[in-house]
Design an enzyme around this catalytic site. Structure first.
Site, PDB file in Angstrom:
ATOM      1  N   SER A   1      61.439  11.129  69.038  1.00 32.90           N
ATOM      2  CA  SER A   1      61.168  11.087  67.768  1.00 32.90           C
ATOM      3  C   SER A   1      61.941  12.678  67.259  1.00 32.90           C
ATOM      4  O   SER A   1      61.453  13.773  68.056  1.00 32.90           O
ATOM      5  CB  SER A   1      59.899  11.366  67.263  1.00 32.90           C
TER       6      SER A   1
ATOM      7  N   GLU B   1      60.775  17.710  64.941  1.00 38.25           N
ATOM      8  CA  GLU B   1      59.832  17.824  66.198  1.00 38.25           C
ATOM      9  C   GLU B   1      60.510  18.470  67.312  1.00 38.25           C
ATOM     10  O   GLU B   1      60.145  19.219  68.015  1.00 38.25           O
ATOM     11  CB  GLU B   1      59.509  16.519  66.608  1.00 38.25           C
TER      12      GLU B   1
ATOM     13  N   ARG C   1      51.254  17.214  67.428  1.00 38.61           N
ATOM     14  CA  ARG C   1      52.499  17.998  68.077  1.00 38.61           C
ATOM     15  C   ARG C   1      52.518  19.370  67.687  1.00 38.61           C
ATOM     16  O   ARG C   1      53.441  20.147  67.365  1.00 38.61           O
ATOM     17  CB  ARG C   1      53.837  17.316  67.229  1.00 38.61           C
TER      18      ARG C   1
HETATM   19  P1  FAD Z   1      62.026  21.143  77.158  1.00 44.96           P
HETATM   20  O1  FAD Z   1      62.834  20.025  76.295  1.00 44.96           O
HETATM   21  O2  FAD Z   1      62.673  21.310  78.368  1.00 44.96           O
HETATM   22  O3  FAD Z   1      61.449  22.147  76.406  1.00 44.96           O
HETATM   23  C1  FAD Z   1      60.665  22.028  75.084  1.00 44.96           C
HETATM   24  C2  FAD Z   1      60.017  23.483  74.710  1.00 44.96           C
HETATM   25  O4  FAD Z   1      58.968  23.847  75.610  1.00 44.96           O
HETATM   26  C3  FAD Z   1      61.020  24.701  74.704  1.00 44.96           C
HETATM   27  O5  FAD Z   1      60.909  25.304  73.784  1.00 44.96           O
HETATM   28  C4  FAD Z   1      60.844  25.112  76.175  1.00 44.96           C
HETATM   29  O6  FAD Z   1      61.152  26.643  76.021  1.00 44.96           O
HETATM   30  C5  FAD Z   1      59.417  25.067  76.111  1.00 44.96           C
HETATM   31  N1  FAD Z   1      59.005  24.928  77.735  1.00 44.96           N
HETATM   32  C6  FAD Z   1      59.266  23.769  78.480  1.00 44.96           C
HETATM   33  N2  FAD Z   1      58.600  24.196  79.858  1.00 44.96           N
HETATM   34  C7  FAD Z   1      57.949  25.339  79.406  1.00 44.96           C
HETATM   35  C8  FAD Z   1      57.160  26.009  80.658  1.00 44.96           C
HETATM   36  N3  FAD Z   1      56.884  25.785  81.636  1.00 44.96           N
HETATM   37  N4  FAD Z   1      56.557  27.319  80.120  1.00 44.96           N
HETATM   38  C9  FAD Z   1      56.517  27.605  78.756  1.00 44.96           C
HETATM   39  N5  FAD Z   1      57.580  27.132  77.849  1.00 44.96           N
HETATM   40  C10 FAD Z   1      58.120  25.956  78.244  1.00 44.96           C
HETATM   41  N6  FAD Z   1      57.005  13.559  73.216  1.00 44.96           N
HETATM   42  C11 FAD Z   1      55.633  13.146  72.822  1.00 44.96           C
HETATM   43  O7  FAD Z   1      54.903  13.767  72.531  1.00 44.96           O
HETATM   44  N7  FAD Z   1      55.381  11.871  72.720  1.00 44.96           N
HETATM   45  C12 FAD Z   1      56.267  10.785  72.996  1.00 44.96           C
HETATM   46  O8  FAD Z   1      56.258   9.609  73.116  1.00 44.96           O
HETATM   47  C13 FAD Z   1      57.725  11.428  73.138  1.00 44.96           C
HETATM   48  N8  FAD Z   1      58.519  10.274  73.784  1.00 44.96           N
HETATM   49  C14 FAD Z   1      59.703  10.621  74.051  1.00 44.96           C
HETATM   50  C15 FAD Z   1      60.868   9.686  74.432  1.00 44.96           C
HETATM   51  C16 FAD Z   1      62.220  10.221  74.608  1.00 44.96           C
HETATM   52  C17 FAD Z   1      63.097   9.086  75.149  1.00 44.96           C
HETATM   53  C18 FAD Z   1      62.400  11.561  74.641  1.00 44.96           C
HETATM   54  C19 FAD Z   1      63.731  11.861  75.226  1.00 44.96           C
HETATM   55  C20 FAD Z   1      61.469  12.495  74.260  1.00 44.96           C
HETATM   56  C21 FAD Z   1      60.289  12.036  74.027  1.00 44.96           C
HETATM   57  N9  FAD Z   1      59.188  13.013  73.572  1.00 44.96           N
HETATM   58  C22 FAD Z   1      57.904  12.532  73.327  1.00 44.96           C
HETATM   59  C23 FAD Z   1      59.299  14.534  73.480  1.00 44.96           C
HETATM   60  C24 FAD Z   1      59.536  15.295  75.053  1.00 44.96           C
HETATM   61  O9  FAD Z   1      59.421  14.224  75.935  1.00 44.96           O
HETATM   62  C25 FAD Z   1      58.253  15.963  74.952  1.00 44.96           C
HETATM   63  O10 FAD Z   1      58.329  16.849  74.053  1.00 44.96           O
HETATM   64  C26 FAD Z   1      58.215  16.858  76.311  1.00 44.96           C
HETATM   65  O11 FAD Z   1      56.872  17.227  76.619  1.00 44.96           O
HETATM   66  C27 FAD Z   1      59.264  17.764  76.716  1.00 44.96           C
HETATM   67  O12 FAD Z   1      59.340  18.295  77.906  1.00 44.96           O
HETATM   68  P2  FAD Z   1      60.385  18.778  78.617  1.00 44.96           P
HETATM   69  O13 FAD Z   1      59.994  19.459  80.120  1.00 44.96           O
HETATM   70  O14 FAD Z   1      61.613  18.224  78.681  1.00 44.96           O
HETATM   71  O15 FAD Z   1      60.607  20.095  77.699  1.00 44.96           O
HETATM   72  N1  EPU Z   2      58.678   2.382  61.405  1.00 43.27           N
HETATM   73  C1  EPU Z   2      59.589   1.886  60.737  1.00 43.27           C
HETATM   74  N2  EPU Z   2      61.055   1.971  60.912  1.00 43.27           N
HETATM   75  C2  EPU Z   2      61.483   2.536  62.314  1.00 43.27           C
HETATM   76  C3  EPU Z   2      60.587   3.095  62.956  1.00 43.27           C
HETATM   77  C4  EPU Z   2      59.167   3.180  62.513  1.00 43.27           C
HETATM   78  O1  EPU Z   2      59.399   1.200  59.466  1.00 43.27           O
HETATM   79  O2  EPU Z   2      62.761   2.412  62.524  1.00 43.27           O
HETATM   80  C5  EPU Z   2      57.484   2.464  61.054  1.00 43.27           C
HETATM   81  C6  EPU Z   2      56.562   1.070  61.344  1.00 43.27           C
HETATM   82  O3  EPU Z   2      55.786   1.105  60.264  1.00 43.27           O
HETATM   83  C7  EPU Z   2      55.812   1.441  62.664  1.00 43.27           C
HETATM   84  C8  EPU Z   2      55.682   2.774  62.337  1.00 43.27           C
HETATM   85  O4  EPU Z   2      56.616   3.356  61.699  1.00 43.27           O
HETATM   86  O5  EPU Z   2      54.709   0.553  62.674  1.00 43.27           O
HETATM   87  C9  EPU Z   2      55.073   3.333  63.852  1.00 43.27           C
HETATM   88  O6  EPU Z   2      56.226   3.377  64.664  1.00 43.27           O
HETATM   89  P1  EPU Z   2      56.236   3.548  66.059  1.00 43.27           P
HETATM   90  O7  EPU Z   2      55.023   2.725  66.750  1.00 43.27           O
HETATM   91  O8  EPU Z   2      57.397   3.514  66.667  1.00 43.27           O
HETATM   92  O9  EPU Z   2      55.767   5.172  66.452  1.00 43.27           O
HETATM   93  P2  EPU Z   2      56.308   6.513  65.576  1.00 43.27           P
HETATM   94  O10 EPU Z   2      55.349   6.984  64.444  1.00 43.27           O
HETATM   95  O11 EPU Z   2      57.678   6.166  65.100  1.00 43.27           O
HETATM   96  C10 EPU Z   2      55.266   7.915  67.101  1.00 43.27           C
HETATM   97  C11 EPU Z   2      55.496   9.172  67.972  1.00 43.27           C
HETATM   98  C12 EPU Z   2      56.128   8.863  69.151  1.00 43.27           C
HETATM   99  C13 EPU Z   2      54.899   8.006  70.018  1.00 43.27           C
HETATM  100  C14 EPU Z   2      54.921   6.773  69.193  1.00 43.27           C
HETATM  101  C15 EPU Z   2      53.770   5.875  69.925  1.00 43.27           C
HETATM  102  C16 EPU Z   2      55.933  10.962  66.361  1.00 43.27           C
HETATM  103  C17 EPU Z   2      56.837  12.041  65.585  1.00 43.27           C
HETATM  104  N3  EPU Z   2      56.343  10.055  67.189  1.00 43.27           N
HETATM  105  O12 EPU Z   2      56.470   7.457  66.567  1.00 43.27           O
HETATM  106  O13 EPU Z   2      56.457   9.993  69.826  1.00 43.27           O
HETATM  107  O14 EPU Z   2      55.814   7.427  71.306  1.00 43.27           O
HETATM  108  O15 EPU Z   2      54.433   7.168  68.061  1.00 43.27           O
HETATM  109  O16 EPU Z   2      52.510   6.460  69.770  1.00 43.27           O
HETATM  110  O17 EPU Z   2      54.649  11.259  66.207  1.00 43.27           O
HETATM  111  C18 EPU Z   2      58.145  11.786  70.103  1.00 43.27           C
HETATM  112  O18 EPU Z   2      57.207  12.418  69.805  1.00 43.27           O
HETATM  113  O19 EPU Z   2      59.290  11.946  70.698  1.00 43.27           O
HETATM  114  C19 EPU Z   2      57.717  10.264  70.172  1.00 43.27           C
HETATM  115  C20 EPU Z   2      58.696   9.310  70.660  1.00 43.27           C
END
Ligand code: FAD
Ligand code: EPU
Length: 343
Positions: free
Chosen positions: A242, A338, A168
């Site tokens: 997250s 994050e 991240r």
């Molecule tokens: P924004 O929220 O619009 O911007 C985020 C940051 O990036 C800001 O600081 C902005 O200024 C900058 N930025 C955006 N675009 C540009 C650009 N073109 N040039 C320069 N700076 C820029 N993240 C994960 O890593 N793994 C996950 O599994 C994951 N799951 C998610 C699930 C949900 C339901 C949600 C809501 C979010 C999740 N995220 C996850 C977080 C998010 O999707 C990512 O961080 C994504 O890359 C953000 O993209 P965005 O375009 O919405 O960025």
């Molecule tokens: N867990 C719990 N309780 C909860 C949630 C999670 O006990 O309410 C524990 C469990 O042990 C579970 C473990 O956490 O097995 C992992 O949970 P999960 O697979 O849901 O993944 P996470 O670690 O919570 C991370 C990323 C996600 C990504 C998933 C899948 C971060 C901060 N988050 O979540 O990314 O989608 O793994 O790889 O690294 C995001 O960055 O926004 C995001 C959603």
């Protein structure tokens, strides 16, 4: 070429952040052509306001109305730079919706991003925190990105090394934060049948689907299924995924905690540090499913803070702080957000 950038004043960002928080931008423009960027930069100097580059708004927390010139990146396009029997190298416009790019790759049998299916946001934001899920991060397929300096308008290519990717993390979260607009990202995608099913949940779902030799499209479908069952859809319940990063703690502390608490999972990161799922810590501290008025902690994923409707950024950040304090008291671990706090 005539610029066709339209500048809007006191513009509501509610539809532009997945938390669904009501906050305005003093100035706002959508940018769908790189050619218009110099006009945007010039206009910014006239306004004498900070620029804020917005993608899908899925990783931001708006703490207040912004006295900023918010530019939403909508530069599209997917261009194949090279393709042979083994791989495709593609340059993708930064405003392309991430999941649409993933679907484009999956439909052509280009592997490498299927585990990242359904992550919200844009391609341009994907390198900023090196998005990751289910055993894959974009650093695994990243070649380079093109970015334009917000001060002087010069274009620079950042290669893999200069992005300094980590969990991240990239240089755009540190020394280069808020200095650039990323305009395109280039990826190397493979054509072999090899897929990454290292994450237990994926193997389980594929098993339930009766698939023994999964291909790229099967893994994508499995990931979509897992994510839809665990993570709230922002269109229904405001959230930014997250809220905190999973902390990486010293092995000594991890072993102490294992003695004190039952069932704290951990994954070695290197010789000395262990990554601990923050969702488990928050759950053990009693927050899962907690609700206080407009804000709460998701009932199926304790790492996700939610807006039940009408929440302010401050309400969310206050809840986040209470969670941080309580987790720190119980486990001696300080969680780091994050999500990007914007004020
Ligand atoms: P924004 O929220 O619009 O911007 C985020 C940051 O990036 C800001 O600081 C902005 O200024 C900058 N930025 C955006 N675009 C540009 C650009 N073109 N040039 C320069 N700076 C820029 N993240 C994960 O890593 N793994 C996950 O599994 C994951 N799951 C998610 C699930 C949900 C339901 C949600 C809501 C979010 C999740 N995220 C996850 C977080 C998010 O999707 C990512 O961080 C994504 O890359 C953000 O993209 P965005 O375009 O919405 O960025
Ligand atoms: N867990 C719990 N309780 C909860 C949630 C999670 O006990 O309410 C524990 C469990 O042990 C579970 C473990 O956490 O097995 C992992 O949970 P999960 O697979 O849901 O993944 P996470 O670690 O919570 C991370 C990323 C996600 C990504 C998933 C899948 C971060 C901060 N988050 O979540 O990314 O989608 O793994 O790889 O690294 C995001 O960055 O926004 C995001 C959603």
């Amino acid at each position: 070429m005539e610029s066709h950038v339209q500048i809007l004043e006191n513009y509501s960002l509610r539809q532009h952040n997945t938390f669904g928080i009501e906050a305005t931008a003093s100035h706002f423009a959508a940018l769908d052509r790189k050619e218009d960027l110099l006009d945007v930069l010039e206009y910014r100097h006239k306004l004498n306001e900070e620029l804020f580059i917005l993608g899908g708004g899925s990783n931001i927390l708006l703490l207040d109305n912004l006295r900023k010139f918010v530019v939403k990146n909508e530069i599209g396009g997917i261009e194949v730079l090279h393709e042979d029997a083994y791989e495709a190298i593609v340059r993708v416009g930064a405003g392309t919706v991430w999941h649409q790019f993933v679907m484009h790759a999956v439909s052509r049998g280009w592997g490498g991003v299927e585990n990242l299916s359904l992550i919200p946001g844009t391609v341009g934001a994907s390198p900023i925190q090196n998005i990751g899920a289910y055993g894959v991060e974009i650093k695994d397929v990243f070649v380079e990105l093109e970015a334009v300096n917000l001060e002087n308008g010069t274009t620079t290519i950042f290669d893999h090394q200069s992005c300094a990717f980590g969990y991240r993390y990239s240089v755009f979260k540190a020394a280069e934060k808020d200095k650039w607009i990323i305009t395109s990202v280039t990826f190397r995608l493979g054509k072999s049948r090899e897929v990454n099913t290292s994450y237990g949940d994926i193997r389980k779902i594929l098993g339930e689907m009766g698939i023994t030799r999964p291909g790229i499209a099967d893994v994508s479908r499995a990931v979509v299924q897992i994510r839809s069952s665990k993570l709230p859809d922002p269109a229904v319940l405001g959230n930014a995924g997250s809220f905190f990063k999973n902390p990486e703690i010293e092995a000594d502390l991890y072993h102490e905690l294992q003695q004190e608490f039952e069932g704290i999972p951990g994954y070695p990161v290197d010789g000395t540090r262990i990554k601990v799922p923050a969702g488990g810590l928050i759950e053990k501290a009693g927050w899962k499913g907690y609700r206080d008025g407009n804000v709460g902690v998701h009932e199926r994923q304790a790492l996700v803070l939610v807006n039940y409707g009408g929440a302010t950024g401050l309400e969310i950040s206050n809840l986040a702080e209470r969670i941080q304090q309580s987790v720190e008291e119980k486990f001696r671990i300080r969680l780091s957000p994050e999500v990007n706090f914007i004020r």
